[in-house]
Design an enzyme around this catalytic site. Sequence first.
Site, short mmCIF file in Angstrom:
data_model
loop_
_atom_site.label_atom_id
_atom_site.label_comp_id
_atom_site.label_asym_id
_atom_site.label_seq_id
_atom_site.Cartn_x
_atom_site.Cartn_y
_atom_site.Cartn_z
N ILE A 473 104.15 -9.85 58.52
CA ILE A 473 104.00 -10.80 59.63
C ILE A 473 102.79 -11.70 59.42
CG2 ILE A 473 105.27 -9.33 61.22
CD1 ILE A 473 102.57 -8.53 62.52
N GLU A 715 94.89 -4.51 64.60
CA GLU A 715 94.61 -4.71 66.02
C GLU A 715 93.20 -4.35 66.46
OE1 GLU A 715 98.72 -3.86 68.18
OE2 GLU A 715 98.50 -2.78 66.31
MO1 MOS Z 1 101.41 -5.38 67.76
S1 MOS Z 1 101.20 -5.88 69.75
O1 MOS Z 1 101.79 -3.71 67.96
O2 MOS Z 1 102.62 -6.40 67.25
#
Ligand code: MOS
Length: 754
Positions: A473, A715
């Site tokens: 991603i 994160e």
């Molecule tokens: Mo993340 S909010 O677990 O894509």
Amino acid sequence: MPESTQVSVIGKDQTRIDGPMKVTGVAQYASDFHFPGMLYAVPVEATIANGKIRQLDTAAAEKMPGVRAIFHRANIGKIFRSVVGQGIDGICEERRPPFEDDIVRYYGQYVALAVADTFEAAKAAADSVRVTYAKEKPNVETDLKADDDPDMILTTFGPFHRLQSERGDPDAAFSSATVKLDQTYVTPAETHNPIELQATIAIWDGAMLTLYEESQGVFNLRSVLAQMFGLPKENVRVITKFVGSGFGSKLWPWTHCPLAAAAARNLGKPVKLVLSRKMTFQSAGHRARTQQRVRLGATPEGKLLSLQHDYVYHRSMLDIHHEDCGEATPFHYSVPNLRVTFGRARRNVGATADMRGPGAVPGLYATESAMNELADQLKIDPVRLRVLNEPKIDESLGIPFSSRHFLECLELGAENFGWSKRNPEVGSMKGDGLTLGWGMAGCAWIAVRFAAEANVQLRDDGTVRVACGTQDIGTGTYTILAQLAAEKAGVPLAKVEVALGDTSLPEGPLSGGSVVTGSIVPAVFAAADNAIASLLMIAATTPGSPFEKRKPDHLAFEGGRVFVKANGPAGGVPFADLLCRANLRLATGSGRSEATFGNPKPKFSTHSFGCHFVEVTWQPEIARLRVNRVVTVIDAGRIINPLAGRSQIEGAVVMGIGMALLEHTSYDPQNGAPINSNFADYIVAVNADVPELEVHFLDYPDKEINELGARGIGEIGLAGIAAAITAAVHHATGVRVRELPVRIEDLLTSSVLS
Ligand code: MOS
């Protein structure tokens, strides 16, 4: 790797292997694909947030040039609901397929779909659909009081969340504590804004459905779409080769995807549907608004006696999302008496969803802010307050941490920042004619493994292919997969081909929760080991092989070569030569990682930790506040690619500047619309907002997660940063802002005048 002649590629800075493809435009994102006869779909968005569709007049739109169809409830055809299966399967936040009824529950809900030969024609037709509504007043009230039965919730991750937590007697301990803090912290609704818009291309071939989709989880998307169209999973293929980021907005399927698939089914043509930026604010998820009351009871010396964290968040009328603000609360500090509770308040807003560091990010903003306020109240240094309350074990589960080096993070951060020079008095520090504010906060994020499967091939041209149906991603998963395969196969990175982002590949993990790297290590390593075992068997059994008379277990593999163990690597033969002699294209092996996520009886509490130290500058004459310097230390186990890892943390800190000072989705109380649904009005941090960022990794391998000891880092960098910034704002200005984002208006009451 054992005693090695080979240079390891683990823990070394590696530029992205997909970088050249991206910068030269070769990389194809979902909306870049084109197919013969492809049609374009544009949804019609509801202009009310609460009510019913009274009439939908499509006559004018249908007659427009190039228009193929206007779909709505009466003619879209069957779309089933989907149900959450075992594990991470069948999850979608909006618990209702599109067009299921005539009720409008949020502004921008799709009420019809225009399909035409060109995007422009479809857009014009969508704009020409006349919809009349029986309108009711929307509820987008920002003050949150729980109105939803918490027992009734069906969370995204079902039973995996520790929903409530309690130990000791928090009420008694709070009321008898000599030092008390009782404050409420508010975080606004925030909207994910990946640069790349959400997109679907749906193609049917008989009963086979192929979707080119921007997805952070192709296998879950396959499951949801298979259910919605009544198909076996094998009949659905999802392809996501590149993602222009997601931040959680592309974790779960949204309603545009089944709409495109239904239109393609009905018209027998490929259909492309790309959301507008405005639509992503309405119907592709957002982080819930939260209101969190934190009560701390402590001794005058700063030892925590009681911690209560009671939070309420808003939710839509449709979603299953749980914003787990208490995720880190039960274990982050040592405290004998604790309670975490939550409530939900239903609003006429689009479905809430996971957004980078869901739960813990707003949660740690509140609890770390409370710790900073308590430190000020006690006149104790905030770093010292945290040191005083360092837990020996995870007190909520009664088990040890697998690898926690939080104190070392604090020490290293303080040292690199120069924290010992901090004068705690508000407005007392100056630099370059500006008032300086210094603040800090800690952070934590779960570290778990999702199940993963991978395949590795050693090939006769000396190349290696690694396949795993996860996604990249934008975080660097292509490169990590290449590093893992290169490490095992003993070839340079350039010799590795990576296949991901396709449900026809071995089932890989969702790109969420910062789990991909940690989850794929065992699967890729086992796959490589099995490919090597197969190669040794080939070497020992192929007529004419230099190892023909050997037993496979007398052979070894290192640096891409097979050799006789007893003779050492010197006389090794490259695997490509062995395969060529055997007339084999490849030796292959598959491997699997088991999930640790959801394990009801873990032996260790597994998390990443870290801290941020922040300097802001304050210029009261023009009420100008800037983040001037950030030092971040992260304890995320072994770092496989420090270059990509630093980018993750830097990106998260930049997002944290946005969270603390800029980002805020506002809903119009009249019609319920997110009114700042564009980049002019929804402000995110840009380059000009970004100061000098310093990132340090501790690099302690956590072998509970995998053999390399790598945890995730996507994160954690966003956790805690807003609390560190608001503490620095207070230190500079004397203004305590407890509702994000900090606005200029909030600071005009500052007593610090110069
Ligand atoms: Mo993340 S909010 O677990 O894509």
